[in-house]
Write a protein that holds these residues in place. Structure first.
Motif, PDB file in Angstrom:
ATOM      1  N   SER A  90       0.831  -1.130   0.060  1.00 21.74           N
ATOM      2  CA  SER A  90       0.071  -0.053  -0.026  1.00 21.74           C
ATOM      3  C   SER A  90       0.840   1.160   0.161  1.00 21.74           C
ATOM      4  O   SER A  90       0.709   2.230  -0.846  1.00 21.74           O
ATOM      5  N   GLY A  91       1.911   1.246   0.830  1.00 21.17           N
ATOM      6  CA  GLY A  91       2.679   2.528   0.973  1.00 21.17           C
ATOM      7  C   GLY A  91       3.469   2.693  -0.352  1.00 21.17           C
ATOM      8  O   GLY A  91       3.522   3.993  -0.983  1.00 21.17           O
ATOM      9  N   ILE A  92       3.863   1.786  -1.245  1.00 24.02           N
ATOM     10  CA  ILE A  92       4.501   1.729  -2.312  1.00 24.02           C
ATOM     11  C   ILE A  92       3.643   2.221  -3.400  1.00 24.02           C
ATOM     12  O   ILE A  92       4.102   3.318  -4.235  1.00 24.02           O
ATOM     13  N   VAL A  93       2.290   1.619  -3.338  1.00 23.78           N
ATOM     14  CA  VAL A  93       1.364   2.140  -4.279  1.00 23.78           C
ATOM     15  C   VAL A  93       1.093   3.648  -4.210  1.00 23.78           C
ATOM     16  O   VAL A  93       0.983   4.447  -5.439  1.00 23.78           O
ATOM     17  N   TYR A  94       0.996   4.340  -3.006  1.00 22.29           N
ATOM     18  CA  TYR A  94       0.655   5.786  -3.012  1.00 22.29           C
ATOM     19  C   TYR A  94       2.015   6.667  -3.510  1.00 22.29           C
ATOM     20  O   TYR A  94       1.496   7.291  -4.155  1.00 22.29           O
ATOM     21  N   PHE A  95       3.009   5.958  -3.513  1.00 20.48           N
ATOM     22  CA  PHE A  95       4.176   6.612  -4.036  1.00 20.48           C
ATOM     23  C   PHE A  95       4.124   6.840  -5.604  1.00 20.48           C
ATOM     24  O   PHE A  95       4.147   7.820  -6.144  1.00 20.48           O
ATOM     25  N   ILE A 108      -3.839  -0.279 -12.873  1.00 18.43           N
ATOM     26  CA  ILE A 108      -2.955  -1.131 -12.249  1.00 18.43           C
ATOM     27  C   ILE A 108      -2.797  -0.840 -10.945  1.00 18.43           C
ATOM     28  O   ILE A 108      -2.685  -1.852  -9.888  1.00 18.43           O
ATOM     29  N   LEU A 109      -2.683   0.200 -10.316  1.00 14.41           N
ATOM     30  CA  LEU A 109      -2.619   0.710  -8.911  1.00 14.41           C
ATOM     31  C   LEU A 109      -3.635   0.599  -7.903  1.00 14.41           C
ATOM     32  O   LEU A 109      -3.330   0.001  -7.214  1.00 14.41           O
TER      33      LEU A 109
END
Length: 411
Positions: A90-95, A108-109
């Motif tokens: 989740s953290g990586i997706v928000y970046f 995709i995100l």
């Protein structure tokens, strides 16, 4: 007062409080951006609302699929691993969402977020159940819900303020919140699955005996009717939660830093008023109370069509929140009461499936009404859908029924 807080702290293991701290940090972070995500995506993509809204439907649909896998993974791989994976993803997706420019990139995100959320929820519920004895679980879940709502009260207010100047700041807040919780869990929490191995073996044996458990649930036609009607009714509040931010911003120029106080009001009401409302509703039969809650939901959604300024939209959320305070605990109690003990998990699972379906359908319906008829049609449509649910639940609560369909309404 200090002694009470100390007693409460000592009541539960330290790892439980690590989870509570993590919930506050990650929920405050995630809710900085989530209420405003459609505004952001609409501005980036410059597409019709019906198209942009499909992003939330894709997210919800992926979440439905993921929730079926989550339980198996939590039982086989471990609670902590599943939770860590979910929070880190989740953290990586928000970046990456900060840099998304095209519809396929957003899709995709949103799929990745949809995959990750149920993994955390199922893992956390299982970890909590592993650590805390049965007689203390109700209060433990209640503390977790209050912490979650308190954090959600903070997130949109701060996120709206940040988004009004730079959406990147809100995305950073969300990403950092999830990653901090993941690190807390990695370094301070232990895996709780190990000591459950003996009982897991017993559960496998029970599972083998009752493999047609879901078939039994779906044979309970009264219950399936209840879940279907509840799912229909929940489309209305889902439409409001997903589409009101972009509706108020696009049509009435309500900026994000002002709108943020609307979801914050909902969360504060859930923290402060939930207990007294539940104390009042628990004295009445659950089905009529659920129907009443759905009626309040529908009226709250329908009222948005009459509003044209911040105060009006705020009032619509206040009305809708009273519906939430009535429906959420009462419907869960009805499911727990009506389910046979050996099928309670499956009954609950089917009930939450109904919530997921409502969240998946709501943006499609609302987006279609906006583009095909008019923006205000979103709220009239939500009201009508809600009233269909109210009518069905009211009929279901009437005493006429066959013994073969266990619709009895327990206290």
């Amino acid at each position: 007062m200090l002694q009470k807080v100390k007693n409460l702290y000592n009541e539960y293991p330290q790892q439980y409080w690590v989870m509570i701290a993590g919930v506050v940090i990650s929920t405050a972070g995630g809710s900085m951006i989530w209420p405003f995500l459609l505004i952001y995506a609409s501005a980036k993509l410059n597409m019709p609302l019906s198209t942009v809204a499909t992003l939330i439907s894709i997210n919800a649909g992926t979440g439905l699929l993921s929730s079926f896998l989550a339980g198996t993974l939590a039982d086989k791989v471990g609670r902590k691993v599943v939770m860590n994976f979910s929070l880190t993803l989740s953290g990586i997706v928000y970046f990456f969402l900060m840099r998304a420019e095209t519809y396929p990139q957003f899709v995709i995100l949103m799929i990745l977020v949809g995959l990750s959320n149920p993994l955390y929820q199922v893992g956390a519920d299982a970890m909590l159940a592993d650590m805390i004895p049965s007689e203390k679980r109700t209060d433990a879940y209640a503390v977790s819900r209050i912490a979650n709502n308190a954090a959600f009260a903070l997130g949109p207010a701060v996120g709206g303020f940040l988004a009004a100047s730079s959406y990147n700041l809100a995305f950073y807040g969300a990403a950092i919140g999830y990653l901090i919780y993941s690190l807390l869990l990695f370094f301070l929490a232990r895996e709780t699955l190990e000591k459950q191995k003996a009982s897991a073996t017993q559960m496998i044996g029970q599972e083998a005996k009752g493999q047609d458990g879901y078939a039994q649930v779906f044979r309970d036609k009264g219950y399936v009717f209840f879940v279907s009607l509840t799912s229909i009714g929940l489309i209305a509040p889902s439409i409001l939660w997903i589409l009101m931010p972009v509706y108020t911003n696009t049509n009435f120029g309500i900026p994000e830093n002002l709108y943020g106080w609307i979801p914050t009001t909902n969360a504060l009401m859930c923290v402060v008023i939930q207990y007294p409302v539940t104390q009042l509703t628990r004295h009445y039969k659950t089905l009529p109370v659920t129907a009443l809650g759905m009626l309040i939901y529908a009226l709250g959604v329908g009222s948005v069509a009459l509003m044209s300024g911040f105060n009006g939209f705020w009032l619509s959320m206040v009305i809708l929140t009273f519906g939430e305070l009535v429906v959420v605990p009462t419907a869960s109690k009805y499911v727990a009461d009506i389910a046979p003990a050996n099928l309670r998990g499956r009954y609950m699972s089917v009930y939450w499936l109904g919530w997921g379906l409502a969240r998946m359908l709501a943006p499609l319906i609302g987006g279609f009404l906006n583009d095909a008829i008019a923006p205000r049609a979103i709220w009239i449509g939500g009201l009508i859908i809600g009233l269909i649910s109210v009518t069905g639940l009211t009929m279901l609560s009437l005493p006429r029924r066959r013994p073969s369909e266990p619709l009895s309404d327990h206290h």
